[in-house]
Every structure is written in structure tokens, then in C-alpha cells.
Design a protein around this motif. Structure first.
Motif, PDB file in Angstrom:
ATOM      1  N   PRO A   1       0.822  -1.218   0.000  1.00 53.27           N
ATOM      2  CA  PRO A   1       0.000   0.000   0.000  1.00 53.27           C
ATOM      3  C   PRO A   1       0.855   1.266   0.000  1.00 53.27           C
ATOM      4  O   PRO A   1       1.907   1.311   0.638  1.00 53.27           O
ATOM      5  CB  PRO A   1      -0.800  -0.102   1.303  1.00 53.27           C
ATOM      6  N   GLU A   2       0.402   2.260  -0.712  1.00 54.17           N
ATOM      7  CA  GLU A   2       1.074   3.561  -0.754  1.00 54.17           C
ATOM      8  C   GLU A   2       0.084   4.646  -0.376  1.00 54.17           C
ATOM      9  O   GLU A   2      -1.115   4.448  -0.403  1.00 54.17           O
ATOM     10  CB  GLU A   2       1.624   3.820  -2.159  1.00 54.17           C
ATOM     11  N   GLY A   3       0.630   5.800  -0.013  1.00 55.62           N
ATOM     12  CA  GLY A   3      -0.226   6.938   0.311  1.00 55.62           C
ATOM     13  C   GLY A   3      -0.914   6.798   1.654  1.00 55.62           C
ATOM     14  O   GLY A   3      -1.988   7.351   1.859  1.00 55.62           O
ATOM     15  N   THR A   4      -0.313   6.035   2.553  1.00 59.91           N
ATOM     16  CA  THR A   4      -0.879   5.857   3.892  1.00 59.91           C
ATOM     17  C   THR A   4       0.109   6.388   4.920  1.00 59.91           C
ATOM     18  O   THR A   4       1.254   6.693   4.594  1.00 59.91           O
ATOM     19  CB  THR A   4      -1.138   4.365   4.192  1.00 59.91           C
TER      20      THR A   4
ATOM     21  N   TYR B   1      -4.682  -3.783   5.916  1.00 62.18           N
ATOM     22  CA  TYR B   1      -5.064  -3.023   4.742  1.00 62.18           C
ATOM     23  C   TYR B   1      -5.665  -3.968   3.707  1.00 62.18           C
ATOM     24  O   TYR B   1      -5.041  -4.941   3.307  1.00 62.18           O
ATOM     25  CB  TYR B   1      -3.835  -2.333   4.149  1.00 62.18           C
ATOM     26  N   TYR B   2      -6.885  -3.652   3.290  1.00 58.05           N
ATOM     27  CA  TYR B   2      -7.524  -4.416   2.221  1.00 58.05           C
ATOM     28  C   TYR B   2      -8.491  -3.509   1.469  1.00 58.05           C
ATOM     29  O   TYR B   2      -9.251  -2.758   2.080  1.00 58.05           O
ATOM     30  CB  TYR B   2      -8.285  -5.645   2.741  1.00 58.05           C
ATOM     31  N   GLY B   3      -8.465  -3.596   0.164  1.00 56.75           N
ATOM     32  CA  GLY B   3      -9.425  -2.875  -0.674  1.00 56.75           C
ATOM     33  C   GLY B   3      -9.380  -1.373  -0.519  1.00 56.75           C
ATOM     34  O   GLY B   3     -10.414  -0.711  -0.620  1.00 56.75           O
ATOM     35  N   GLY B   4      -8.188  -0.829  -0.256  1.00 59.33           N
ATOM     36  CA  GLY B   4      -8.051   0.615  -0.106  1.00 59.33           C
ATOM     37  C   GLY B   4      -8.468   1.139   1.249  1.00 59.33           C
ATOM     38  O   GLY B   4      -8.559   2.348   1.439  1.00 59.33           O
ATOM     39  N   LYS B   5      -8.724   0.230   2.196  1.00 56.33           N
ATOM     40  CA  LYS B   5      -9.168   0.639   3.531  1.00 56.33           C
ATOM     41  C   LYS B   5      -8.259   0.056   4.604  1.00 56.33           C
ATOM     42  O   LYS B   5      -7.701  -1.024   4.447  1.00 56.33           O
ATOM     43  CB  LYS B   5     -10.597   0.154   3.794  1.00 56.33           C
TER      44      LYS B   5
ATOM     45  N   SER C   1       8.149  -8.035   3.514  1.00 52.07           N
ATOM     46  CA  SER C   1       8.120  -6.677   4.021  1.00 52.07           C
ATOM     47  C   SER C   1       8.254  -5.717   2.867  1.00 52.07           C
ATOM     48  O   SER C   1       8.805  -6.041   1.823  1.00 52.07           O
ATOM     49  CB  SER C   1       9.264  -6.440   5.004  1.00 52.07           C
ATOM     50  N   GLY C   2       7.761  -4.541   3.078  1.00 48.00           N
ATOM     51  CA  GLY C   2       7.886  -3.529   2.046  1.00 48.00           C
ATOM     52  C   GLY C   2       7.918  -2.170   2.675  1.00 48.00           C
ATOM     53  O   GLY C   2       7.783  -2.011   3.872  1.00 48.00           O
ATOM     54  N   GLY C   3       8.123  -1.174   1.879  1.00 50.76           N
ATOM     55  CA  GLY C   3       8.170   0.183   2.380  1.00 50.76           C
ATOM     56  C   GLY C   3       9.524   0.500   2.972  1.00 50.76           C
ATOM     57  O   GLY C   3      10.494  -0.209   2.773  1.00 50.76           O
ATOM     58  N   PHE C   4       9.610   1.553   3.720  1.00 52.38           N
ATOM     59  CA  PHE C   4      10.871   1.969   4.314  1.00 52.38           C
ATOM     60  C   PHE C   4      11.297   0.999   5.390  1.00 52.38           C
ATOM     61  O   PHE C   4      10.520   0.637   6.256  1.00 52.38           O
ATOM     62  CB  PHE C   4      10.739   3.376   4.912  1.00 52.38           C
ATOM     63  N   GLY C   5      12.513   0.564   5.330  1.00 51.22           N
ATOM     64  CA  GLY C   5      13.051  -0.352   6.329  1.00 51.22           C
ATOM     65  C   GLY C   5      12.575  -1.775   6.172  1.00 51.22           C
ATOM     66  O   GLY C   5      12.859  -2.621   6.986  1.00 51.22           O
TER      67      GLY C   5
ATOM     68  N   ASP D   1       3.497  -2.344   9.971  1.00 46.21           N
ATOM     69  CA  ASP D   1       4.505  -2.742  10.945  1.00 46.21           C
ATOM     70  C   ASP D   1       5.403  -1.554  11.309  1.00 46.21           C
ATOM     71  O   ASP D   1       6.552  -1.723  11.670  1.00 46.21           O
ATOM     72  CB  ASP D   1       5.333  -3.894  10.361  1.00 46.21           C
ATOM     73  N   ASP D   2       4.862  -0.357  11.203  1.00 44.78           N
ATOM     74  CA  ASP D   2       5.592   0.877  11.462  1.00 44.78           C
ATOM     75  C   ASP D   2       5.225   1.380  12.857  1.00 44.78           C
ATOM     76  O   ASP D   2       4.136   1.917  13.066  1.00 44.78           O
ATOM     77  CB  ASP D   2       5.217   1.908  10.389  1.00 44.78           C
TER      78      ASP D   2
END
Length: 106
Positions: free
Chosen positions: A31-34, A62-66, A101-105, A51-52
Motif C-alpha cells: 500500500p502507498e499513500g498511507t 489493509y484491504y481494498g483501499g481501507k 516486508s515492504g516500504g521503508f526499512g 509494521d511501522d
């Protein structure tokens, strides 16, 4: 080759295999923009989990944009229920090394 070198080679090989298994391209995009900079794949539910620790969404799914604050709120969502019972469900890949994992770190 010494026993220590053999042991280290085995550990490194196993780590590389596990890391390769984590890069499952069949998973939905991170997911992005969260307000979450680190995502972990929740294999049992087939969704991403924030996990931040610094995010107000830590532990949310996060599922379906929610965003869902708990598994129970996720599971009561009708769109998620349809997804979970469909052939496109990406969950059920449990076990060591099945996460991603994804995103920063991540």
C-alpha cells in the motif's frame, strides 16, 4: 573446508532461499499513500499489516483501499469475505519465511 565455514555457508544459503521466498511477486502491491512506512504480509489473512511503530496505523490491516484496526473488523467486511472465499485469495501461506516486508526499512 572447516566445519565453521561449512556451517556459515549453510546458514547463508538458507537465508538466501528464505529471502527469495519472501519476494513473492504474486502478492498485491505494498500500500502507498498511507501513514505507514513499513508493511508486513499477513499470510493467514492474505492482506498487508502496518509494521511501522511510529505510525498511528501500527498493527492495522489493509484491504481494498481501507485500513482495519483489528482482524475482527477486517473479517466482518463484506468485500474481504468475498475475497477470502475466492480463488484470488493470497493467504494461507503460513510458515517460516512466508512473510514479506515492504516500504521503508522493509
Amino acid at each position: 573446508m572447516s566445519k565453521t565455514n561449512k556451517l556459515l555457508t549453510g546458514i547463508i544459503s538458507a537465508t538466501m532461499i528464505t529471502a527469495t521466498g519472501c519476494s513473492d511477486e504474486s502478492l498485491p502491491p505494498v500500500p502507498e499513500g498511507t501513514d505507514c512506512g513499513d508493511w508486513e504480509w499477513e499470510s493467514d489473512e492474505g492482506v498487508w499489516e502496518c509494521d511501522d511503530y511510529d505510525s498511528s496505523h501500527y498493527g492495522h490491516f489493509y484491504y481494498g483501499g481501507k485500513m482495519f484496526s483489528s482482524k475482527s473488523s477486517l473479517k466482518t467486511n463484506s468485500a474481504y469475505q468475498s475475497y477470502k472465499s475466492s480463488s484470488s485469495f493470497k493467504g494461507g501461506k503460513s510458515g517460516f519465511g512466508s512473510g514479506s516486508s515492504g516500504g521503508f526499512g522493509g
